[in-house]
Design a protein around this motif. Structure first.
Motif, mmCIF file in Angstrom:
data_model
loop_
_atom_site.group_PDB
_atom_site.id
_atom_site.type_symbol
_atom_site.label_atom_id
_atom_site.label_comp_id
_atom_site.label_asym_id
_atom_site.label_seq_id
_atom_site.Cartn_x
_atom_site.Cartn_y
_atom_site.Cartn_z
ATOM 1 N N ILE A 14 0.857 -1.208 0.000
ATOM 2 C CA ILE A 14 0.000 0.000 0.000
ATOM 3 C C ILE A 14 0.878 1.238 0.000
ATOM 4 O O ILE A 14 0.672 2.173 -0.779
ATOM 5 C CB ILE A 14 -0.931 -0.007 1.245
ATOM 6 N N THR A 15 1.933 1.224 0.834
ATOM 7 C CA THR A 15 2.797 2.413 0.899
ATOM 8 C C THR A 15 3.500 2.619 -0.430
ATOM 9 O O THR A 15 3.568 3.734 -0.958
ATOM 10 C CB THR A 15 3.824 2.254 2.056
ATOM 11 N N GLN A 16 3.964 1.527 -1.019
ATOM 12 C CA GLN A 16 4.627 1.638 -2.334
ATOM 13 C C GLN A 16 3.651 2.177 -3.383
ATOM 14 O O GLN A 16 3.970 3.091 -4.143
ATOM 15 C CB GLN A 16 5.104 0.255 -2.793
ATOM 16 N N ALA A 17 2.431 1.615 -3.361
ATOM 17 C CA ALA A 17 1.425 2.054 -4.359
ATOM 18 C C ALA A 17 1.085 3.522 -4.148
ATOM 19 O O ALA A 17 0.968 4.306 -5.104
ATOM 20 C CB ALA A 17 0.176 1.186 -4.239
ATOM 21 N N ALA A 18 0.983 3.920 -2.890
ATOM 22 C CA ALA A 18 0.652 5.329 -2.605
ATOM 23 C C ALA A 18 1.767 6.243 -3.088
ATOM 24 O O ALA A 18 1.514 7.334 -3.633
ATOM 25 C CB ALA A 18 0.431 5.527 -1.101
ATOM 26 N N GLN A 19 3.027 5.805 -2.934
ATOM 27 C CA GLN A 19 4.139 6.640 -3.409
ATOM 28 C C GLN A 19 4.070 6.807 -4.927
ATOM 29 O O GLN A 19 4.218 7.901 -5.467
ATOM 30 C CB GLN A 19 5.486 6.019 -2.985
ATOM 31 N N VAL A 20 3.751 5.700 -5.606
ATOM 32 C CA VAL A 20 3.650 5.755 -7.077
ATOM 33 C C VAL A 20 2.515 6.706 -7.484
ATOM 34 O O VAL A 20 2.669 7.577 -8.343
ATOM 35 C CB VAL A 20 3.393 4.329 -7.630
ATOM 36 N N LEU A 21 1.389 6.588 -6.796
ATOM 37 C CA LEU A 21 0.228 7.435 -7.153
ATOM 38 C C LEU A 21 0.496 8.902 -6.806
ATOM 39 O O LEU A 21 0.148 9.819 -7.546
ATOM 40 C CB LEU A 21 -1.022 6.936 -6.425
ATOM 41 N N ALA A 22 1.167 9.129 -5.683
ATOM 42 C CA ALA A 22 1.430 10.517 -5.249
ATOM 43 C C ALA A 22 2.373 11.214 -6.224
ATOM 44 O O ALA A 22 2.291 12.429 -6.424
ATOM 45 C CB ALA A 22 2.024 10.531 -3.850
ATOM 46 N N ASN A 23 3.263 10.447 -6.860
ATOM 47 C CA ASN A 23 4.228 11.052 -7.797
ATOM 48 C C ASN A 23 3.729 11.056 -9.240
ATOM 49 O O ASN A 23 4.407 11.580 -10.121
ATOM 50 C CB ASN A 23 5.572 10.283 -7.741
ATOM 51 N N ALA A 24 2.544 10.468 -9.460
ATOM 52 C CA ALA A 24 2.063 10.316 -10.847
ATOM 53 C C ALA A 24 1.572 11.644 -11.403
ATOM 54 O O ALA A 24 1.027 12.477 -10.668
ATOM 55 C CB ALA A 24 0.939 9.291 -10.886
ATOM 56 N N SER A 25 1.753 11.822 -12.714
ATOM 57 C CA SER A 25 1.146 13.022 -13.315
ATOM 58 C C SER A 25 -0.085 12.643 -14.140
ATOM 59 O O SER A 25 -1.030 13.400 -14.244
ATOM 60 C CB SER A 25 2.147 13.774 -14.196
ATOM 61 N N ARG A 26 -0.072 11.415 -14.706
ATOM 62 C CA ARG A 26 -1.254 11.008 -15.490
ATOM 63 C C ARG A 26 -1.695 9.617 -15.037
ATOM 64 O O ARG A 26 -1.023 8.634 -15.326
ATOM 65 C CB ARG A 26 -0.905 10.993 -16.992
ATOM 66 N N ILE A 27 -2.812 9.563 -14.335
ATOM 67 C CA ILE A 27 -3.340 8.287 -13.831
ATOM 68 C C ILE A 27 -4.546 7.872 -14.677
ATOM 69 O O ILE A 27 -5.424 8.697 -14.959
ATOM 70 C CB ILE A 27 -3.767 8.400 -12.352
ATOM 71 N N VAL A 28 -4.556 6.604 -15.071
ATOM 72 C CA VAL A 28 -5.781 6.009 -15.622
ATOM 73 C C VAL A 28 -6.289 5.027 -14.579
ATOM 74 O O VAL A 28 -5.510 4.221 -14.059
ATOM 75 C CB VAL A 28 -5.511 5.257 -16.955
ATOM 76 N N CYS A 29 -7.567 5.128 -14.236
ATOM 77 C CA CYS A 29 -8.182 4.146 -13.335
ATOM 78 C C CYS A 29 -9.169 3.338 -14.173
ATOM 79 O O CYS A 29 -10.042 3.895 -14.829
ATOM 80 C CB CYS A 29 -8.914 4.855 -12.186
#
Ligand code: BV8
Ligand code: ZN
Length: 265
Positions: A14-29
Motif C-alpha cells: 500500500i505504501t509503495q502504491a501510494a508513493q507511485v500514485l502521489a508522484n504520478a502526473s497522469r493516472i488512468v483508473c
C-alpha cells in the motif's frame, strides 16, 4: 518521514502504491464490476444468482440472446436497472473521486454499465466517466439507434418498448458481446492508456476483451500497473503492485497515504 502504517496486512504494498500514485502526473483508473460489489450490485459473473442462475450472461448480453427472447433480456435489464438505482456509492467509489482531485490528470474508464461513479462525484473532468461498455440507464433503438427515454410503465412490461422512429425493438445502450466498443469513448480511453504513467485497476477479472489488453498496453508503454482485487486474476499476476482486498477497504487506505505524502511534499 514516518508514515502512519495503514491498517492493512499488505502495508508494504500500500505504501509503495501510494508513493507511485502521489508522484504520478497522469493516472488512468480502470474499474470493473468489483468496484460496485460493496454497493450491493452483484458482479457480472456472480450476478447469476436466483432467477437468473440458469442463464449465461454472455448469452443474454448479445444480439443473438435478444433476438431469441427479447422479453427475457428486457426483464433481465429492468431487474439490473432497479438494483443499480437502489445502490449507493461505496467508500471505494468515493476514494476514487478524491484521488482524482489530487492528480494533475486522472481518467476514469469503467467497464460497468451502472452510474454509481457519477453519483459518487466522478466524471466532473472534461471527459467525464468513460463508459467503455455503455450505460444501463440509457436506451436506444436496436436498429436505427434512435434515443429512447424509458417510461415508468415500460419498466414492468414483459417486452421491450418499440422505437418511435422505425417500430423496431428498443434495448439498453450497453455494448453486447460481439458488438464494437463505442468509437469516441474507445479512442479517448486508448489515448489515456497510451499516455498514462500509472494505471490503477480495480475490481475486474480481466477476461473481457479488448479492454483486458489495456493494462498490458499501459505497462508496455512504461506505466506502473496497480491492481486491487480480493482474489488473484490474470491482472494481479501481471501487475507491478497487487493490493489484495476489497476496493471499499483498500482505496480509502490508499487515498489516506497519498494525502499524507502530498501534504509532506
Ligand atoms: C468486441 C455490457 C469486436 C453488457 C459487457 C479478443 C479481442 C476482442 C474481442 C474478443 C477477444 N476475445 C473474445 C472476444 C469477444 C468478447 C469477449 O471478450 N469475450 C470474453 C468473454 C472472452 N468481446 C466482445 O465481444 C467485445 N466486443 O470485441 O467486438 C467487434 C469489432 C468490430 C465490429 C464488431 C465487433 C465487447 C465486450 C463487452 C461486453 N459487454 N457489458 C452488460 O453489462 O449487460 S461486458 C461485462 O462483463 C461487463 O461490462 C464487464 O466488462 C464484464 C465483466 O467483467 P468484470 O467487470 O471484470 O466483472 P467480473 O464479474 O468478471 O469480475 C469482477 C471482479 O471483481 C472479480 O475479479 C472479483 O474478484 C472482483 N471483486 C469482487 N468484489 C470486489 C472485487 N474487487 C474489488 N472490490 C470488491 N469488493
Ligand atoms: Zn428505430
Amino acid at each position: 518521514m514516518m508514515l502512519s502504517t495503514p491498517p492493512s496486512p499488505f502495508a508494504e504494498n500500500i505504501t509503495q502504491a501510494a508513493q507511485v500514485l502521489a508522484n504520478a502526473s497522469r493516472i488512468v483508473c480502470l474499474t470493473g464490476a468489483g468496484v460496485s460489489a460493496e454497493s450491493g450490485v452483484a458482479t457480472f459473473r456472480d450476478a447469476q444468482t436466483g432467477l437468473w442462475s440458469h442463464f449465461n450472461p454472455q448469452q443474454l448480453a448479445s444480439q443473438a440472446g435478444f433476438a431469441a427472447d427479447p422479453g427475457l433480456v428486457w426483464r433481465w435489464y429492468m431487474q439490473r436497472l432497479q438494483t443499480v438505482e437502489a445502490a449507493a456509492p461505496n467508500l471505494g467509489h468515493i476514494a476514487l473521486t478524491q484521488l482524482a482531485q489530487l492528480t494533475p490528470s486522472f481518467t476514469l474508464i469503467t467497464q460497468n454499465v451502472d452510474d454509481i461513479h457519477e453519483r459518487a462525484g466522478s466524471g466532473n473532468s472534461t471527459e467525464g466517466v468513460l463508459h467503455i461498455h455503455g450505460s444501463i440507464t440509457q436506451f436506444r433503438c436496436n436498429v436505427c439507434g434512435f434515443e429512447h427515454v424509458l417510461q415508468p410503465f415500460e419498466r414492468v412490461q414483459a417486452l421491450p418498448p418499440i422505437c418511435r422512429q422505425c417500430q423496431q425493438l428498443v434495448r439498453p445502450a450497453v455494448v453486447w458481446f460481439g458488438e464494437a466498443l463505442p468509437e469516441r469513448v474507445s479512442a479517448l480511453a486508448q489515448r489515456a492508456v497510451a499516455q498514462c504513467d500509472v494505471m490503477l485497476v480495480v475490481g475486474t477479472s480481466g477476461v473481457v476483451y479488448p479492454v483486458a489488453e489495456w493494462p498490458y498496453a499501459a505497462q508496455q508503454n512504461g506505466a506502473t500497473v496497480i491492481d486491487v482485487n480480493p482474489i488473484c486474476t490474470p491482472i494481479s499476476a501481471m501487475a507491478d503492485l497487487f493490493l489484495q482486498g476489497p476496493g471499499g477497504e483498500i482505496l480509502p487506505t490508499l487515498l489516506e497515504v497519498v494525502q499524507q505524502l502530498r501534504a509532506s511534499n
